[in-house]
Design a protein around this motif. Structure first.
Motif, PDB file in Angstrom:
ATOM      1  N   GLY A   1       3.652   5.783  -5.613  1.00 23.17           N
ATOM      2  CA  GLY A   1       3.404   5.948  -7.049  1.00 23.17           C
ATOM      3  C   GLY A   1       2.440   7.083  -7.324  1.00 23.17           C
ATOM      4  O   GLY A   1       2.603   7.828  -8.293  1.00 23.17           O
TER       5      GLY A   1
ATOM      6  N   ARG B   1       2.131   1.790  -3.506  1.00 24.27           N
ATOM      7  CA  ARG B   1       1.054   2.370  -4.328  1.00 24.27           C
ATOM      8  C   ARG B   1       0.920   3.867  -4.051  1.00 24.27           C
ATOM      9  O   ARG B   1       0.795   4.676  -4.975  1.00 24.27           O
ATOM     10  CB  ARG B   1      -0.262   1.660  -4.051  1.00 24.27           C
ATOM     11  CG  ARG B   1      -1.404   2.211  -4.857  1.00 24.27           C
ATOM     12  CD  ARG B   1      -2.691   1.431  -4.562  1.00 24.27           C
ATOM     13  NE  ARG B   1      -3.797   2.037  -5.226  1.00 24.27           N
ATOM     14  CZ  ARG B   1      -4.597   2.965  -4.687  1.00 24.27           C
ATOM     15  NH1 ARG B   1      -4.383   3.366  -3.453  1.00 24.27           N
ATOM     16  NH2 ARG B   1      -5.602   3.481  -5.371  1.00 24.27           N
TER      17      ARG B   1
ATOM     18  N   LEU C   1       0.832  -1.209   0.000  1.00 19.49           N
ATOM     19  CA  LEU C   1       0.000   0.000   0.000  1.00 19.49           C
ATOM     20  C   LEU C   1       0.868   1.262   0.000  1.00 19.49           C
ATOM     21  O   LEU C   1       0.529   2.259  -0.652  1.00 19.49           O
ATOM     22  CB  LEU C   1      -0.949  -0.006   1.192  1.00 19.49           C
ATOM     23  CG  LEU C   1      -2.071  -1.044   1.147  1.00 19.49           C
ATOM     24  CD1 LEU C   1      -2.822  -1.085   2.473  1.00 19.49           C
ATOM     25  CD2 LEU C   1      -3.023  -0.749  -0.006  1.00 19.49           C
TER      26      LEU C   1
END
Length: 131
Positions: free
Chosen positions: A77, A74, A71
């Protein structure tokens, strides 16, 4: 019980007491004691694996930090500027699972639990008086 289990349990008991005593006023020492307890746990894991692999709480313990790390990746990103904060959050969210390690070594030993509570109370008292 294997021959080396008794000394390992004794060392773990002393590390638990040190952890409890220092958790309130010298967190670096407490974290070091917890890290050594985790290392001892990893050394005992092969022997305990048949019993632990079917335990849902243990599986949650093993699965949570990697999920949190995914997580965080992510989120990095999506928000690259927050990378440092994201990695700090992984360790912060994973830290409570360290108490499972302490519970493993306590194993319902009432004498050790009493010593742990006394050390924690004494450590808190000394910490408050020092501040």
């Amino acid at each position: 019980m294997p021959r080396d289990a008794q000394p390992r349990q004794r060392v773990a008991g002393w590390l638990l007491v040190l952890f409890a005593f220092r958790a309130w006023n010298m967190t670096g020492v407490a974290n070091g004691a917890l890290a050594l307890l985790a290392l001892l746990f990893l050394l005992a894991l092969p022997r305990a694996w048949p019993r632990l692999r079917g335990e849902p709480a243990f599986l949650l313990l093993v699965a949570t930090p990697p999920v949190i790390a995914l997580l965080a990746l992510r989120a990095i990103g999506l928000f690259p500027d927050s990378a440092g904060l994201q990695w700090d959050a992984v360790s912060a969210w994973s830290a409570p699972f360290g108490f499972v390690i302490a519970a493993w070594w306590l194993k319902g030993d009432e004498r050790l639990i009493r010593a742990l509570l006394a050390a924690a109370a004494l450590g808190l008292t000394i910490g408050v008086l020092r501040k």
